[in-house]
Design a protein around this motif. Structure first.
Motif, PDB file in Angstrom:
ATOM      1  N   ASN A  11       0.868  -1.170   0.000  1.00 17.40           N
ATOM      2  CA  ASN A  11       0.000   0.000   0.000  1.00 17.40           C
ATOM      3  C   ASN A  11       0.910   1.227   0.000  1.00 17.40           C
ATOM      4  OD1 ASN A  11      -1.982   1.893   0.256  1.00 17.40           O
ATOM      5  ND2 ASN A  11      -2.735   1.209   2.253  1.00 17.40           N
ATOM      6  N   VAL A  12       1.066   1.816  -1.163  1.00 19.92           N
ATOM      7  CA  VAL A  12       2.037   2.908  -1.325  1.00 19.92           C
ATOM      8  C   VAL A  12       1.705   4.073  -0.415  1.00 19.92           C
ATOM      9  CG1 VAL A  12       3.125   4.457  -2.990  1.00 19.92           C
ATOM     10  CG2 VAL A  12       2.366   2.189  -3.707  1.00 19.92           C
ATOM     11  N   ASN A  13       0.421   4.321  -0.184  1.00 15.14           N
ATOM     12  CA  ASN A  13       0.009   5.425   0.677  1.00 15.14           C
ATOM     13  C   ASN A  13      -0.037   5.042   2.150  1.00 15.14           C
ATOM     14  OD1 ASN A  13      -0.314   7.045  -1.566  1.00 15.14           O
ATOM     15  ND2 ASN A  13      -2.466   6.495  -1.828  1.00 15.14           N
ATOM     16  N   GLY A  14       0.313   3.809   2.455  1.00 11.07           N
ATOM     17  CA  GLY A  14       0.244   3.348   3.841  1.00 11.07           C
ATOM     18  C   GLY A  14       1.589   3.207   4.498  1.00 11.07           C
ATOM     19  N   LYS A  15       2.568   4.008   4.081  1.00 11.98           N
ATOM     20  CA  LYS A  15       3.914   3.884   4.639  1.00 11.98           C
ATOM     21  C   LYS A  15       3.996   4.315   6.095  1.00 11.98           C
ATOM     22  CE  LYS A  15       7.325   3.461   1.100  1.00 11.98           C
ATOM     23  NZ  LYS A  15       8.718   3.772   0.796  1.00 11.98           N
ATOM     24  N   ASN A  16       3.042   5.086   6.540  1.00 14.81           N
ATOM     25  CA  ASN A  16       3.051   5.501   7.945  1.00 14.81           C
ATOM     26  C   ASN A  16       2.506   4.408   8.861  1.00 14.81           C
ATOM     27  OD1 ASN A  16       4.069   8.045   7.291  1.00 14.81           O
ATOM     28  ND2 ASN A  16       2.026   8.869   6.894  1.00 14.81           N
ATOM     29  N   ASP A  17       1.896   3.372   8.248  1.00 14.05           N
ATOM     30  CA  ASP A  17       1.385   2.262   9.046  1.00 14.05           C
ATOM     31  C   ASP A  17       2.531   1.358   9.475  1.00 14.05           C
ATOM     32  OD1 ASP A  17      -1.065   3.327   8.490  1.00 14.05           O
ATOM     33  OD2 ASP A  17      -1.463   1.974   6.812  1.00 14.05           O
ATOM     34  N   ASP A  18       2.220   0.433  10.403  1.00 13.19           N
ATOM     35  CA  ASP A  18       3.208  -0.559  10.806  1.00 13.19           C
ATOM     36  C   ASP A  18       3.579  -1.412   9.598  1.00 13.19           C
ATOM     37  OD1 ASP A  18       3.055   0.377  13.373  1.00 13.19           O
ATOM     38  OD2 ASP A  18       1.528  -1.072  13.993  1.00 13.19           O
ATOM     39  N   GLY A  19       4.885  -1.686   9.438  1.00 13.80           N
ATOM     40  CA  GLY A  19       5.339  -2.489   8.319  1.00 13.80           C
ATOM     41  C   GLY A  19       5.431  -1.738   7.010  1.00 13.80           C
ATOM     42  N   ASP A  20       5.299  -0.422   7.039  1.00 12.89           N
ATOM     43  CA  ASP A  20       5.413   0.410   5.837  1.00 12.89           C
ATOM     44  C   ASP A  20       4.397   0.017   4.769  1.00 12.89           C
ATOM     45  OD1 ASP A  20       7.403   1.963   6.882  1.00 12.89           O
ATOM     46  OD2 ASP A  20       9.025   0.729   6.094  1.00 12.89           O
ATOM     47  N   GLY A  21       3.252  -0.494   5.167  1.00  9.48           N
ATOM     48  CA  GLY A  21       2.211  -0.845   4.210  1.00  9.48           C
ATOM     49  C   GLY A  21       2.506  -2.082   3.399  1.00  9.48           C
ATOM     50  N   ILE A  22       3.423  -2.934   3.871  1.00 11.01           N
ATOM     51  CA  ILE A  22       3.813  -4.150   3.148  1.00 11.01           C
ATOM     52  C   ILE A  22       3.248  -5.371   3.868  1.00 11.01           C
ATOM     53  CG2 ILE A  22       5.762  -5.616   2.491  1.00 11.01           C
ATOM     54  CD1 ILE A  22       7.383  -3.098   2.028  1.00 11.01           C
ATOM     55  N   TYR A  23       2.640  -6.279   3.075  1.00 10.33           N
ATOM     56  CA  TYR A  23       2.036  -7.492   3.623  1.00 10.33           C
ATOM     57  C   TYR A  23       2.473  -8.672   2.760  1.00 10.33           C
ATOM     58  CZ  TYR A  23      -0.854  -3.616   5.237  1.00 10.33           C
ATOM     59  OH  TYR A  23      -1.283  -2.415   5.743  1.00 10.33           O
ATOM     60  N   LEU A  24       3.002  -9.703   3.397  1.00 13.94           N
ATOM     61  CA  LEU A  24       3.590 -10.834   2.674  1.00 13.94           C
ATOM     62  C   LEU A  24       2.838 -12.123   2.973  1.00 13.94           C
ATOM     63  CD1 LEU A  24       7.353 -10.034   3.372  1.00 13.94           C
ATOM     64  CD2 LEU A  24       5.996  -9.362   1.387  1.00 13.94           C
ATOM     65  N   PHE A  25       2.570 -12.886   1.910  1.00 13.91           N
ATOM     66  CA  PHE A  25       1.885 -14.171   2.018  1.00 13.91           C
ATOM     67  C   PHE A  25       2.626 -15.208   1.170  1.00 13.91           C
ATOM     68  CE2 PHE A  25      -1.267 -10.951   2.908  1.00 13.91           C
ATOM     69  CZ  PHE A  25      -1.985 -11.469   3.967  1.00 13.91           C
ATOM     70  N   HIS A  26       2.368 -16.470   1.496  1.00 11.39           N
ATOM     71  CA  HIS A  26       2.980 -17.557   0.742  1.00 11.39           C
ATOM     72  C   HIS A  26       1.917 -18.624   0.443  1.00 11.39           C
ATOM     73  CE1 HIS A  26       5.897 -21.122   0.459  1.00 11.39           C
ATOM     74  NE2 HIS A  26       5.876 -20.481  -0.689  1.00 11.39           N
ATOM     75  N   PRO A  27       1.076 -18.368  -0.578  1.00 11.39           N
ATOM     76  CA  PRO A  27      -0.035 -19.278  -0.854  1.00 11.39           C
ATOM     77  C   PRO A  27       0.281 -20.383  -1.857  1.00 11.39           C
ATOM     78  CG  PRO A  27      -0.298 -17.284  -2.114  1.00 11.39           C
ATOM     79  CD  PRO A  27       0.982 -17.130  -1.344  1.00 11.39           C
ATOM     80  N   HIS A  28       1.446 -20.314  -2.531  1.00  6.36           N
ATOM     81  CA  HIS A  28       1.778 -21.288  -3.572  1.00  6.36           C
ATOM     82  C   HIS A  28       3.132 -21.928  -3.296  1.00  6.36           C
ATOM     83  CE1 HIS A  28      -1.553 -20.439  -6.329  1.00  6.36           C
ATOM     84  NE2 HIS A  28      -1.411 -19.162  -6.022  1.00  6.36           N
ATOM     85  N   SER A  29       3.364 -23.043  -3.976  1.00  3.41           N
ATOM     86  CA  SER A  29       4.613 -23.780  -3.786  1.00  3.41           C
ATOM     87  C   SER A  29       5.594 -23.593  -4.931  1.00  3.41           C
ATOM     88  CB  SER A  29       4.311 -25.281  -3.638  1.00  3.41           C
ATOM     89  OG  SER A  29       3.701 -25.779  -4.823  1.00  3.41           O
ATOM     90  N   GLY A  30       5.227 -22.820  -5.947  1.00  4.49           N
ATOM     91  CA  GLY A  30       6.105 -22.585  -7.082  1.00  4.49           C
ATOM     92  C   GLY A  30       5.931 -21.191  -7.631  1.00  4.49           C
ATOM     93  N   ALA A  31       6.527 -20.959  -8.797  1.00  2.73           N
ATOM     94  CA  ALA A  31       6.497 -19.631  -9.402  1.00  2.73           C
ATOM     95  C   ALA A  31       5.069 -19.212  -9.732  1.00  2.73           C
ATOM     96  CB  ALA A  31       7.346 -19.622 -10.668  1.00  2.73           C
ATOM     97  N   ILE A  32       4.728 -17.990  -9.357  1.00  2.00           N
ATOM     98  CA  ILE A  32       3.396 -17.447  -9.639  1.00  2.00           C
ATOM     99  C   ILE A  32       3.403 -16.859 -11.048  1.00  2.00           C
ATOM    100  CG2 ILE A  32       1.703 -15.690  -8.991  1.00  2.00           C
ATOM    101  CD1 ILE A  32       2.474 -16.121  -6.108  1.00  2.00           C
ATOM    102  N   SER A  33       2.637 -17.467 -11.933  1.00  2.00           N
ATOM    103  CA  SER A  33       2.673 -17.108 -13.351  1.00  2.00           C
ATOM    104  C   SER A  33       1.728 -15.974 -13.705  1.00  2.00           C
ATOM    105  CB  SER A  33       2.330 -18.332 -14.194  1.00  2.00           C
ATOM    106  OG  SER A  33       1.075 -18.887 -13.806  1.00  2.00           O
ATOM    107  N   GLY A  34       0.702 -15.720 -12.888  1.00  2.00           N
ATOM    108  CA  GLY A  34      -0.239 -14.669 -13.217  1.00  2.00           C
ATOM    109  C   GLY A  34      -1.078 -14.237 -12.036  1.00  2.00           C
ATOM    110  N   ILE A  35      -1.534 -12.981 -12.076  1.00  2.00           N
ATOM    111  CA  ILE A  35      -2.410 -12.415 -11.041  1.00  2.00           C
ATOM    112  C   ILE A  35      -3.536 -11.668 -11.745  1.00  2.00           C
ATOM    113  CG2 ILE A  35      -2.594 -10.738  -9.159  1.00  2.00           C
ATOM    114  CD1 ILE A  35       0.297 -11.326  -8.453  1.00  2.00           C
ATOM    115  N   ALA A  36      -4.762 -11.915 -11.293  1.00  2.00           N
ATOM    116  CA  ALA A  36      -5.929 -11.216 -11.842  1.00  2.00           C
ATOM    117  C   ALA A  36      -6.793 -10.739 -10.686  1.00  2.00           C
ATOM    118  CB  ALA A  36      -6.730 -12.144 -12.760  1.00  2.00           C
ATOM    119  N   ILE A  37      -7.174  -9.472 -10.714  1.00  2.00           N
ATOM    120  CA  ILE A  37      -7.968  -8.859  -9.645  1.00  2.00           C
ATOM    121  C   ILE A  37      -9.380  -8.623 -10.148  1.00  2.00           C
ATOM    122  CG2 ILE A  37      -8.141  -6.917  -8.044  1.00  2.00           C
ATOM    123  CD1 ILE A  37      -5.120  -6.510  -8.411  1.00  2.00           C
TER     124      ILE A  37
END
Length: 493
Positions: A221-247
């Motif tokens: 979250n580029v505008n959330g740098k004042n939050d804890d963690g500088d607006g960065i959130y990390l997850f690990h939902p897959h076991s290999g290379a992520i080939s695509g993302i669709a929102i």
């Protein structure tokens, strides 16, 4: 006549020299010392024994299984020995970054994966991301921006059509000279190579999501740098290379991700889960949402096959082979949702009409051929152009009513091993294409001029930028990702 008289002058001098040398050696007692040394050598000589020593033979050991020896098997190796690849070692390392990751469900397992189990960032910040989306959803509801229809056809019949139209991406020309990179818009979001990069399609939040080669997803979250963690959130939902993302453009709290492990997961922030949408024994190389029906998911798997998947029914609506090799990208025309473009490692990019497509023998409307693999094919914002990127050092441009006009623009597209490939993307109109180069810059290709006309450069860039995305609601905001996990966001000064 004596002997001395018969000798020549040379022979007489020679004999005199020999006599003089002998006298000198005798005076130095050289001969006696040589005799002493010879005698000592003879005394120190060794004699080899003619008797051979017997060979010592090592005892023969017969290998016996644990069952033959009556020993119970070791529980640690009972399921066999496995050689870990570099990716698996790195994934294991990432999973242990969070001290609370013990006894959690593995991304290798099928079925739903709770967001708290997939979270690998700082403790407690996963809830912060959920709160961010919750506040955004409430803000959209209060402003009347919420769209409730899954199908665009149904949307046209509802009162939400004006809301959806207002949320369509913004177009506009950008003066490249005004784009700049500020230090606050730079971060190392994930470890390793970034394979996929997307802006969230909303004017209310400047957030990017990336997927790396180890199966990790990073949200910034580029505008959330004042939050804890500088607006960065990390997850690990897959076991290999992520080939695509669709929102999901209708509900941005739903994010689809595809992986080389054959899984497609749906991150549903409201349900706090990475749900399993699809699993395959084949590698999934690309993914895209249908603009007509956001519950219809298009993805490529294996060598050249495309699937149209109904998310609600959980079944395939169409499955057919479109290429002879892997399909790297799937894209839709923004002005005609029935027109789809694919790029393939077989050296071609094709344009298809979904209304004419059948599983037996699909025929493309247009095919553009390159000499080597084509890594992307994207429609322009108005849908009037198609841009292809190939490792034959060409960027292809198709135009015309039926895309009958084709031209090639030279651009060096070779990347080092271990880097993501270059993929040229459109900006905010039909005039420019943005693509990385090997000098850590971003080249801008002019479509009318059919050549590179400018390069974005900054001393803050420390790596080669390979993947890009243009913010759909913030004209002039360009995100770039590297093979080292960095994300750079260019903005208008």
């Amino acid at each position: 006549m004596g002997n001395n008289e018969r000798m020549t002058e040379y022979e007489r001098r020679r004999l005199e020299n020999i006599k003089r040398n002998d006298e000198m050696l005798a005076a130095l007692k050289i001969h006696s010392k040589l005799n002493d040394l010879s005698a000592k050598r003879q005394r120190r000589s060794y004699k080899r024994s003619s008797v051979k020593k017997p060979k010592t033979e090592s005892p023969v050991v017969l290998r016996q299984s644990l069952r033959t020896r009556g020993v119970s098997p070791d529980a640690a190796t009972a399921r066999g020995l496995h050689v870990d690849t570099d990716n698996k070692k790195q994934i294991k390392k990432i999973r242990h970054l969070n001290s609370n990751s013990v006894d959690r469900k593995s991304p290798w397992e099928q079925g739903p994966l709770l967001m708290r189990d997939a979270y690998t960032g700082d403790d407690g910040l996963d809830k912060k991301l959920i709160e961010t989306f919750s506040c955004l959803q409430k803000s959209m509801q209060s402003n009347g921006d919420t769209v409730h229809c899954d199908s665009i056809d149904n949307l046209h019949k509802s009162q939400d059509i004006e809301t959806f139209k207002a949320r369509k991406r913004l177009w506009g020309a950008v003066n490249v000279e005004t784009l700049q990179l500020k230090p606050k818009n730079i971060t190392r979001l994930v470890q390793g190579r970034i394979m996929s990069l997307r802006f969230f399609p909303t004017p209310d939040m400047q957030m990017v999501v990336v997927g790396n080669k180890f199966g990790g997803m990073g949200f910034w979250n580029v505008n959330g740098k004042n939050d804890d963690g500088d607006g960065i959130y990390l997850f690990h939902p897959h076991s290999g290379a992520i080939s695509g993302i669709a929102i999901d453009p209708v509900s941005i709290s739903k994010v689809y991700s595809s992986c080389y492990d054959g899984f497609i997961r749906l991150m549903d922030v409201e349900k706090e889960v990475f749900d399993m949408v699809y699993s395959s024994e084949y590698t999934i190389y690309s993914i895209s949402l249908s603009p007509r029906d956001v519950k219809s998911l298009y993805f490529s798997e294996g060598k050249g096959r495309v699937n149209m998947w109904d998310v609600r029914a959980g079944k395939s609506l169409l499955s057919c082979y479109l290429h002879e090799d892997r399909i790297n990208t799937i894209d839709f025309n923004s002005e005609n949702e029935d027109i789809m473009a694919t790029s393939s490692t077989d050296g071609t990019a094709c344009i298809w009409d979904l209304r004419l497509m059948n599983a037996d023998k699909p025929t493309p409307l247009k095919t553009v051929s390159h000499k080597r693999a084509v890594h992307s094919a994207y429609f322009s914002p108005t849908g009037k152009f198609l841009a292809t990127t190939s490792i034959d050092d060409k960027v292809g441009l198709l135009s015309g009513a039926n895309y009958e006009n084709a031209s090639m623009v030279y651009h060096y597209n070779q990347t080092d091993r271990g880097m993501s490939t270059f993929r040229g993307i459109w900006g905010w109109d039909d005039s420019s294409i943005y693509i990385g180069n090997m000098e850590r810059g971003v080249d801008v290709i002019s479509v009318p001029g059919k050549k590179t006309v400018a390069t974005l450069e900054s001393g803050f860039v420390s790596d080669i930028t390979c993947r890009f995305d243009a913010h759909p609601y913030n004209v002039g905001m360009l995100a770039g990702a590297t093979s080292g996990g960095q994300v750079y966001i260019w903005t208008v000064s």
